[in-house]
Design a protein around this motif. Structure first.
Motif, mmCIF file in Angstrom:
data_model
loop_
_atom_site.group_PDB
_atom_site.id
_atom_site.type_symbol
_atom_site.label_atom_id
_atom_site.label_comp_id
_atom_site.label_asym_id
_atom_site.label_seq_id
_atom_site.Cartn_x
_atom_site.Cartn_y
_atom_site.Cartn_z
ATOM 1 N N LEU A 19 0.811 -1.212 0.000
ATOM 2 C CA LEU A 19 0.000 0.000 0.000
ATOM 3 C C LEU A 19 0.848 1.266 0.000
ATOM 4 C CD1 LEU A 19 -2.785 1.313 0.153
ATOM 5 C CD2 LEU A 19 -2.675 1.107 2.650
ATOM 6 N N VAL A 20 1.948 1.255 0.789
ATOM 7 C CA VAL A 20 2.781 2.461 0.884
ATOM 8 C C VAL A 20 3.400 2.825 -0.466
ATOM 9 C CG1 VAL A 20 4.837 3.462 1.932
ATOM 10 C CG2 VAL A 20 3.219 2.215 3.342
ATOM 11 N N PRO A 21 4.129 1.909 -1.133
ATOM 12 C CA PRO A 21 4.672 2.282 -2.447
ATOM 13 C C PRO A 21 3.590 2.613 -3.464
ATOM 14 C CG PRO A 21 5.052 -0.047 -2.008
ATOM 15 C CD PRO A 21 4.585 0.564 -0.733
ATOM 16 N N PHE A 22 2.418 1.952 -3.371
ATOM 17 C CA PHE A 22 1.334 2.285 -4.293
ATOM 18 C C PHE A 22 0.890 3.732 -4.106
ATOM 19 C CE2 PHE A 22 -3.270 2.845 -4.796
ATOM 20 C CZ PHE A 22 -3.392 2.620 -6.153
ATOM 21 N N LEU A 23 0.629 4.144 -2.862
ATOM 22 C CA LEU A 23 0.134 5.500 -2.610
ATOM 23 C C LEU A 23 1.191 6.555 -2.920
ATOM 24 C CD1 LEU A 23 -1.968 5.060 0.655
ATOM 25 C CD2 LEU A 23 -2.789 5.522 -1.656
ATOM 26 N N ILE A 24 2.445 6.251 -2.582
ATOM 27 C CA ILE A 24 3.503 7.221 -2.862
ATOM 28 C C ILE A 24 3.685 7.401 -4.362
ATOM 29 C CG2 ILE A 24 6.006 7.586 -2.744
ATOM 30 C CD1 ILE A 24 5.949 6.614 0.089
ATOM 31 N N MET A 25 3.699 6.298 -5.110
ATOM 32 C CA MET A 25 3.877 6.423 -6.553
ATOM 33 C C MET A 25 2.622 6.981 -7.222
ATOM 34 S SD MET A 25 6.909 5.798 -6.917
ATOM 35 C CE MET A 25 6.862 6.095 -8.669
ATOM 36 N N LEU A 26 1.441 6.726 -6.643
ATOM 37 C CA LEU A 26 0.222 7.345 -7.163
ATOM 38 C C LEU A 26 0.307 8.860 -7.012
ATOM 39 C CD1 LEU A 26 -2.679 7.216 -8.242
ATOM 40 C CD2 LEU A 26 -3.449 6.906 -5.876
ATOM 41 N N ARG A 27 0.751 9.314 -5.845
ATOM 42 C CA ARG A 27 0.869 10.759 -5.614
ATOM 43 C C ARG A 27 1.956 11.358 -6.492
ATOM 44 N NH1 ARG A 27 0.262 14.677 -1.100
ATOM 45 N NH2 ARG A 27 1.802 16.295 -1.520
ATOM 46 N N GLU A 28 3.147 10.727 -6.514
ATOM 47 C CA GLU A 28 4.241 11.258 -7.334
ATOM 48 C C GLU A 28 3.871 11.241 -8.815
ATOM 49 O OE1 GLU A 28 7.581 12.445 -6.406
ATOM 50 O OE2 GLU A 28 6.203 12.771 -4.742
ATOM 51 N N GLY A 29 3.243 10.137 -9.247
ATOM 52 C CA GLY A 29 2.841 10.056 -10.641
ATOM 53 C C GLY A 29 1.804 11.097 -10.999
ATOM 54 N N GLU A 48 12.842 11.886 -6.592
ATOM 55 C CA GLU A 48 12.192 11.754 -5.287
ATOM 56 C C GLU A 48 11.713 10.319 -5.097
ATOM 57 O OE1 GLU A 48 9.044 14.562 -5.214
ATOM 58 O OE2 GLU A 48 10.320 16.293 -4.779
ATOM 59 N N SER A 49 11.067 9.790 -6.118
ATOM 60 C CA SER A 49 10.506 8.443 -6.033
ATOM 61 C C SER A 49 11.598 7.400 -5.815
ATOM 62 C CB SER A 49 9.729 8.121 -7.313
ATOM 63 O OG SER A 49 8.717 9.068 -7.537
ATOM 64 N N VAL A 50 12.755 7.597 -6.445
ATOM 65 C CA VAL A 50 13.857 6.641 -6.297
ATOM 66 C C VAL A 50 14.243 6.497 -4.833
ATOM 67 C CG1 VAL A 50 16.323 6.317 -6.730
ATOM 68 C CG2 VAL A 50 14.795 6.877 -8.624
ATOM 69 N N ALA A 108 4.347 -0.260 -6.325
ATOM 70 C CA ALA A 108 4.866 0.945 -6.978
ATOM 71 C C ALA A 108 4.476 0.981 -8.448
ATOM 72 C CB ALA A 108 6.385 0.989 -6.830
ATOM 73 N N LEU A 109 4.608 -0.158 -9.132
ATOM 74 C CA LEU A 109 4.236 -0.224 -10.548
ATOM 75 C C LEU A 109 2.752 0.060 -10.736
ATOM 76 C CD1 LEU A 109 4.983 -0.841 -13.479
ATOM 77 C CD2 LEU A 109 4.596 -3.266 -12.987
ATOM 78 N N LEU A 110 1.924 -0.506 -9.859
ATOM 79 C CA LEU A 110 0.485 -0.267 -9.958
ATOM 80 C C LEU A 110 0.165 1.205 -9.719
ATOM 81 C CD1 LEU A 110 -2.316 -1.519 -10.326
ATOM 82 C CD2 LEU A 110 -2.368 -1.950 -7.864
ATOM 83 N N GLY A 111 0.861 1.826 -8.769
ATOM 84 C CA GLY A 111 0.643 3.247 -8.511
ATOM 85 C C GLY A 111 0.981 4.107 -9.707
ATOM 86 N N ILE A 112 2.071 3.781 -10.402
ATOM 87 C CA ILE A 112 2.452 4.534 -11.602
ATOM 88 C C ILE A 112 1.400 4.376 -12.694
ATOM 89 C CG2 ILE A 112 4.157 4.683 -13.458
ATOM 90 C CD1 ILE A 112 6.278 3.832 -11.442
#
Length: 280
Positions: free
Chosen positions: A2-12, A133-135, A154-158
């Motif tokens: 959930l964390v990488p998904f939400l972070i990458m959703l926001r960054e994306g 930032e995402s890296v 993370a991939l799903l968030g992107i």
């Protein structure tokens, strides 16, 4: 996950909003022919982010154990600094980012000797900022929660951010972005607090930090980190079953300061800025 998904959703979404503002402004002003320069900037930024992430990951794999722990601590501290600055920057800049981008586009295309390079550079730096930032976010999170779930999240968030960004650009939906960034900002600050405290533990394991190591409470028998609930809390908020005094001080102190800075009422905009935004 959930964390990488939400972070990458926001960054994306942040990157998609930037690209969407640029693309819609070029189309609206009859300059859609410059879109190839926009795509070049996007691909260069993505390539740089992937290269930096792969280089850091490969380099860390060759470190001895103590150096590995030190590296993970440093990545964590950098990730916390970037996470905090990103959340606070978006709080301040959300209302004026469109006007500033349109002004930068006009400057790049009308006052630059090489407008194509200027536009590529504009898009490159805007997208690369989100990518780099995402890296660091993902490196810090993957180190604390290894496994395949993190990269998949993370991939799903992107992917989701790309779809939502495209629909926003086409005008198919209206998303309350201010509320979205506000609530995800609060969540990310809790994530950052966990990374901050976990980085102190890495410093201790590297032999660099040995103060404030008394265990405040031991919940290993009640809520172990290798259990279902404990692993979820650890992945989301950096939960430790036996936090030390130093980790508790960092966690609570960081949250107190960061949440106050983020949730305090915003200063009223100046009349000149409100006029400029209304005209834009």
């Amino acid at each position: 996950m959930l964390v990488p998904f939400l972070i990458m959703l926001r960054e994306g979404l942040e990157a998609a909003l930037v690209v969407g503002i640029v693309a819609s402004y070029l189309a609206r002003t009859g300059r859609a022919a410059w879109m190839p320069a926009v795509w070049i900037g996007i691909f260069l930024a993505a390539a740089l982010s992937l290269f930096v992430g792969a280089a850091l990951q490969l380099a860390s794999a060759e470190f001895p154990q103590a150096t590995q722990e030190l590296f993970e601590a440093l990545v964590g501290f950098v990730a916390v600094a970037i996470l905090t600055s990103m959340v606070l920057w978006m709080r301040r800049a959300a209302r004026s980012i469109g006007h500033e981008l349109r002004t930068s586009i006009d400057a790049a295309l009308m006052r630059s000797a090489t407008p194509s390079l200027a536009l590529i550079g504009l898009v490159f730096f805007a997208v690369a900022r989100e990518g780099l930032e995402s890296v660091f976010f993902l490196l810090a999170i993957f180190q604390q929660s290894p496994g395949a779930a993190g990269p998949l999240g993370a991939l799903l968030g992107i992917l989701v951010s790309g779809v939502v960004g495209y629909i926003l650009y086409r005008g198919g939906i209206r998303l309350d972005l201010s509320r979205f960034f506000r609530w995800t900002g609060v969540f990310i600050l809790f994530v950052a607090a966990g990374i901050f405290a976990g980085s102190l533990r890495h410093l201790h394991e590297a032999g660099v930090w040995n103060s404030l190591q008394g265990v405040v409470v031991d919940l290993t028998s009640v809520l172990p980190t290798d259990g279902v609930a404990g692993s979820v809390l650890s992945g989301l908020f950096g939960y430790q079953a036996d936090p030390t005094l130093g980790e508790v001080i960092l966690y609570v102190g960081y949250l107190a300061v960061a949440l106050w800075l983020f949730l305090r009422p915003a200063a009223p905009a100046r009349p000149a800025r409100r006029t400029a935004e209304a005209l834009s």
